[in-house]
Design a protein around this motif. Structure first.
Motif, PDB file in Angstrom:
ATOM      1  N   ALA A 270      31.772   7.652  -2.522  1.00 48.57           N
ATOM      2  CA  ALA A 270      30.007   7.647  -2.374  1.00 48.57           C
ATOM      3  C   ALA A 270      29.443   6.403  -1.980  1.00 48.57           C
ATOM      4  CB  ALA A 270      29.447   8.368  -3.860  1.00 48.57           C
ATOM      5  N   ASN A 271      29.974   5.391  -2.487  1.00 48.48           N
ATOM      6  CA  ASN A 271      29.622   4.209  -1.775  1.00 48.48           C
ATOM      7  C   ASN A 271      29.863   3.788  -0.488  1.00 48.48           C
ATOM      8  OD1 ASN A 271      28.551   2.818  -4.392  1.00 48.48           O
ATOM      9  ND2 ASN A 271      30.626   2.166  -5.004  1.00 48.48           N
ATOM     10  N   TYR A 272      31.043   4.286  -0.015  1.00 52.09           N
ATOM     11  CA  TYR A 272      31.362   4.182   1.509  1.00 52.09           C
ATOM     12  C   TYR A 272      30.410   5.040   2.233  1.00 52.09           C
ATOM     13  CZ  TYR A 272      33.884   4.268   5.847  1.00 52.09           C
ATOM     14  OH  TYR A 272      34.356   4.233   7.105  1.00 52.09           O
ATOM     15  N   VAL A 273      29.948   5.987   1.998  1.00 52.27           N
ATOM     16  CA  VAL A 273      29.008   6.884   2.532  1.00 52.27           C
ATOM     17  C   VAL A 273      27.647   6.184   2.844  1.00 52.27           C
ATOM     18  CG1 VAL A 273      27.487   8.904   2.561  1.00 52.27           C
ATOM     19  CG2 VAL A 273      29.900   9.157   1.697  1.00 52.27           C
ATOM     20  N   MET A 274      27.328   5.157   1.942  1.00 53.83           N
ATOM     21  CA  MET A 274      26.240   4.340   2.142  1.00 53.83           C
ATOM     22  C   MET A 274      26.400   3.108   2.698  1.00 53.83           C
ATOM     23  SD  MET A 274      24.297   6.509   0.802  1.00 53.83           S
ATOM     24  CE  MET A 274      24.929   8.207  -0.192  1.00 53.83           C
ATOM     25  N   PHE A 275      27.518   2.547   2.734  1.00 54.53           N
ATOM     26  CA  PHE A 275      27.751   1.286   2.947  1.00 54.53           C
ATOM     27  C   PHE A 275      27.312   0.617   4.191  1.00 54.53           C
ATOM     28  CE2 PHE A 275      31.325  -1.868   4.030  1.00 54.53           C
ATOM     29  CZ  PHE A 275      30.820  -3.237   3.429  1.00 54.53           C
ATOM     30  N   THR A 276      27.911   0.862   5.434  1.00 53.68           N
ATOM     31  CA  THR A 276      27.562   0.253   6.457  1.00 53.68           C
ATOM     32  C   THR A 276      25.940   0.316   6.919  1.00 53.68           C
ATOM     33  OG1 THR A 276      28.676   2.007   7.852  1.00 53.68           O
ATOM     34  CG2 THR A 276      29.827   0.132   7.375  1.00 53.68           C
ATOM     35  N   GLU A 277      25.498   1.723   6.685  1.00 54.37           N
ATOM     36  CA  GLU A 277      24.225   1.877   7.233  1.00 54.37           C
ATOM     37  C   GLU A 277      23.072   0.990   6.338  1.00 54.37           C
ATOM     38  OE1 GLU A 277      21.290   3.032   9.353  1.00 54.37           O
ATOM     39  OE2 GLU A 277      23.121   3.851   9.590  1.00 54.37           O
ATOM     40  N   VAL A 278      23.708   0.944   5.110  1.00 58.80           N
ATOM     41  CA  VAL A 278      22.741  -0.044   4.250  1.00 58.80           C
ATOM     42  C   VAL A 278      22.642  -1.520   4.930  1.00 58.80           C
ATOM     43  CG1 VAL A 278      22.455  -1.233   2.096  1.00 58.80           C
ATOM     44  CG2 VAL A 278      22.793   1.031   2.360  1.00 58.80           C
ATOM     45  N   TYR A 279      23.883  -1.950   5.224  1.00 58.18           N
ATOM     46  CA  TYR A 279      24.187  -3.453   5.874  1.00 58.18           C
ATOM     47  C   TYR A 279      23.342  -3.555   7.229  1.00 58.18           C
ATOM     48  CZ  TYR A 279      25.665  -5.818   1.817  1.00 58.18           C
ATOM     49  OH  TYR A 279      25.660  -6.265   0.623  1.00 58.18           O
ATOM     50  N   GLU A 280      23.319  -2.620   7.907  1.00 52.23           N
ATOM     51  CA  GLU A 280      23.108  -2.456   9.257  1.00 52.23           C
ATOM     52  C   GLU A 280      21.620  -2.451   9.151  1.00 52.23           C
ATOM     53  OE1 GLU A 280      24.746   0.739  11.494  1.00 52.23           O
ATOM     54  OE2 GLU A 280      26.348  -0.492  12.265  1.00 52.23           O
ATOM     55  N   THR A 281      20.903  -2.026   8.072  1.00 55.00           N
ATOM     56  CA  THR A 281      19.506  -2.078   7.717  1.00 55.00           C
ATOM     57  C   THR A 281      19.157  -3.231   7.334  1.00 55.00           C
ATOM     58  OG1 THR A 281      19.606   0.474   7.125  1.00 55.00           O
ATOM     59  CG2 THR A 281      17.621  -1.113   6.557  1.00 55.00           C
ATOM     60  N   TYR A 310      29.832  -4.475  11.783  1.00 54.26           N
ATOM     61  CA  TYR A 310      29.922  -3.268  10.818  1.00 54.26           C
ATOM     62  C   TYR A 310      30.606  -2.126  11.606  1.00 54.26           C
ATOM     63  CZ  TYR A 310      27.024  -6.358   8.031  1.00 54.26           C
ATOM     64  OH  TYR A 310      26.529  -7.252   7.419  1.00 54.26           O
ATOM     65  N   LYS A 311      30.555  -2.090  12.757  1.00 47.58           N
ATOM     66  CA  LYS A 311      31.176  -0.927  13.449  1.00 47.58           C
ATOM     67  C   LYS A 311      32.655  -1.150  13.661  1.00 47.58           C
ATOM     68  CE  LYS A 311      27.790   0.319  16.971  1.00 47.58           C
ATOM     69  NZ  LYS A 311      26.523  -0.364  16.244  1.00 47.58           N
ATOM     70  N   GLN A 312      33.173  -2.415  13.652  1.00 49.73           N
ATOM     71  CA  GLN A 312      34.586  -2.695  13.666  1.00 49.73           C
ATOM     72  C   GLN A 312      34.890  -2.646  11.982  1.00 49.73           C
ATOM     73  OE1 GLN A 312      36.347  -3.462  16.116  1.00 49.73           O
ATOM     74  NE2 GLN A 312      38.449  -3.640  14.893  1.00 49.73           N
ATOM     75  N   LEU A 313      34.235  -2.823  11.196  1.00 50.63           N
ATOM     76  CA  LEU A 313      34.556  -2.790   9.711  1.00 50.63           C
ATOM     77  C   LEU A 313      34.557  -1.123   9.184  1.00 50.63           C
ATOM     78  CD1 LEU A 313      34.981  -4.061   6.706  1.00 50.63           C
ATOM     79  CD2 LEU A 313      32.596  -3.972   6.480  1.00 50.63           C
ATOM     80  N   GLU A 314      33.734  -0.447  10.014  1.00 54.12           N
ATOM     81  CA  GLU A 314      34.011   0.955   9.506  1.00 54.12           C
ATOM     82  C   GLU A 314      34.975   1.649  10.288  1.00 54.12           C
ATOM     83  OE1 GLU A 314      30.882   4.869  10.841  1.00 54.12           O
ATOM     84  OE2 GLU A 314      30.123   3.151   9.227  1.00 54.12           O
ATOM     85  N   LYS A 315      35.150   1.187  11.615  1.00 52.55           N
ATOM     86  CA  LYS A 315      36.592   1.626  12.258  1.00 52.55           C
ATOM     87  C   LYS A 315      37.759   1.440  11.396  1.00 52.55           C
ATOM     88  CE  LYS A 315      39.173   1.066  16.596  1.00 52.55           C
ATOM     89  NZ  LYS A 315      39.188   0.309  17.776  1.00 52.55           N
ATOM     90  N   LEU A 316      37.825   0.196  10.781  1.00 57.96           N
ATOM     91  CA  LEU A 316      39.109   0.069   9.892  1.00 57.96           C
ATOM     92  C   LEU A 316      39.167   0.775   8.480  1.00 57.96           C
ATOM     93  CD1 LEU A 316      41.396  -1.908   9.145  1.00 57.96           C
ATOM     94  CD2 LEU A 316      39.874  -3.753   8.159  1.00 57.96           C
ATOM     95  N   LEU A 317      37.863   0.768   8.041  1.00 56.71           N
ATOM     96  CA  LEU A 317      37.802   1.703   6.706  1.00 56.71           C
ATOM     97  C   LEU A 317      38.181   2.971   7.002  1.00 56.71           C
ATOM     98  CD1 LEU A 317      34.754  -0.001   5.001  1.00 56.71           C
ATOM     99  CD2 LEU A 317      36.979  -0.391   4.559  1.00 56.71           C
ATOM    100  N   ASN A 318      38.060   3.415   8.307  1.00 55.35           N
ATOM    101  CA  ASN A 318      38.493   4.959   8.397  1.00 55.35           C
ATOM    102  C   ASN A 318      39.812   5.117   8.377  1.00 55.35           C
ATOM    103  OD1 ASN A 318      35.709   6.162   8.373  1.00 55.35           O
ATOM    104  ND2 ASN A 318      35.294   5.720  10.434  1.00 55.35           N
TER     105      ASN A 318
END
Length: 371
Positions: A270-281, A310-318
């Motif tokens: 649930a945290n991951y769903v929110m994570f990068t969008e919050v930080y991009e905001t 954040y795009k690279q971070l999400e790519k890694l986390l995926n």
């Protein structure tokens, strides 16, 4: 002004057997542990202890119903120490049983019952995520009032946190993924918290480094590299726990709670769903500030430029856990209004730690983008 503290004594041991013998676990001990973990590591070394198998009461995230069920069954048990071995669910629940008054547990979380500590508390983590062993926080889904809340009081600190890498052997990859992503988010949210200082930052940065470098190895090799690095990951989780135990978590956790409580999504997921969008905001709202330091640190680890961190971070986390949209969990557009209201009215403790202020409209916009 409070700067920094580590309350529990932190101990490292090689094996569960060594732990049981050193602490002479037996009569007078209330031992929280899953049935599988008990049979594999503890059954032969804890004679006389009263064993609580939390899986008997529920599966998944901790709830008020779980606590009340355990409380009902142990009312006649005389114990002096609470010893908990497990992930965040076990540790968060067990903390409450070191208090003199536990039930009704909803009253405890709504501060209608004074938390009075009258038992020794020893916590032993078996995942690499929550950091609960070093924090004074217990998170429960309160089904009676349809929300997820945290109780954060000094009385919930453990006396000792014992790290035993052996207990991470055979950790399922899904549990590793959700728990370690939770630890990563602990480290990042505590780093950008207004309560952060040079001490918490040191623990935050080291936790990020260990976890992300482990993820890079997994992505590169395509295997469960975490199985050969249990000691490092256990330390990273504890480092992150020390950091957020002092500086706090923020909007990522606050916004994840309605999803976890309503749709029973594992906490780290649930945290991951929110994570990068919050930080991009955050980045859009206040690009010049502490987030610049965070972006530089992450970019150096990820070998990318700061603009795309954040795009690279999400790519890694995926590679570790696939990110899903809110609708994939059954969330409706109408739920987004309820989620927003819950965050703004019940999660003030966490939202006070945001990197920059997120008002109701912004929170709703984040949910809509993720839907």
């Amino acid at each position: 002004m409070k700067e920094f503290c580590i309350i529990p004594k932190i101990v490292r041991m090689d094996t569960a057997e060594e732990f049981c013998k050193t602490y002479d676990i037996g009569k007078g001990d209330l031992l929280f542990v899953s049935g599988h973990m008990y049979e594999h590591f503890f059954e032969k070394h804890t004679e006389g202890a009263f064993v609580v198998n939390y899986r008997k009461y529920a599966s998944g995230e901790p709830t008020d119903l779980m606590v009340e069920g355990i409380y009902k069954d142990i009312q006649d048990v005389d114990y002096e120490r609470v010893i908990a071995v497990g992930g965040g669910t076990i540790l968060d629940v067990a903390k409450l049983f070191a208090l003199k008054y536990i039930s009704p547990v909803v009253d405890l979380y709504e501060h209608k019952i004074e938390p009075i500590r009258d038992k020794t508390l020893i916590l032993v983590p078996t995942t690499c995520g929550t950091g609960s062993e070093v924090t004074n926080i217990s998170i429960l889904e309160l089904t009676a009032i349809h929300t997820k809340m945290g109780l954060a009081v000094p009385e919930l600190y453990a006396d000792e946190a014992v790290l035993i890498p052996e207990l991470l052997d055979g950790l399922p990859f899904q549990v590793f993924a959700t728990s370690s992503i939770d630890a990563l988010i602990h480290s990042i949210e505590s780093y950008t918290s207004p309560k952060a200082n040079s001490f918490t930052e040191m623990f935050s940065l080291k936790a990020m480094e260990i976890i992300l470098n482990t993820y890079k190895e997994i992505a590169a090799q395509g295997g469960a590299v975490h199985e050969i690095l249990p000691g490092d990951l256990l330390l990273a989780s504890t480092y992150a726990g020390i950091a957020f135990g002092n500086a706090g978590c923020a909007a990522v956790h606050a916004m994840s709670y309605p999803l976890g409580a309503t749709f029973h999504v594992p906490h780290g997921e649930a945290n991951y769903v929110m994570f990068t969008e919050v930080y991009e905001t955050y980045q859009r709202l206040l690009p010049e500030g502490k987030i610049e330091d965070l972006n530089r640190h992450l970019a150096a680890i990820l070998d990318c430029d700061e603009e795309h961190v954040y795009k690279q971070l999400e790519k890694l986390l995926n590679h570790i856990l696939s990110k899903r949209r809110l609708r994939d969990y059954g969330v409706t557009e109408a739920d987004l209004n309820d989620f927003t209201e819950t965050v703004m009215t019940k999660q003030g403790r966490l939202m006070a730690n945001n990197y920059t202020e997120l008002d109701e409209q912004t929170v709703k916009q984040i949910y809509k983008k993720l839907w």
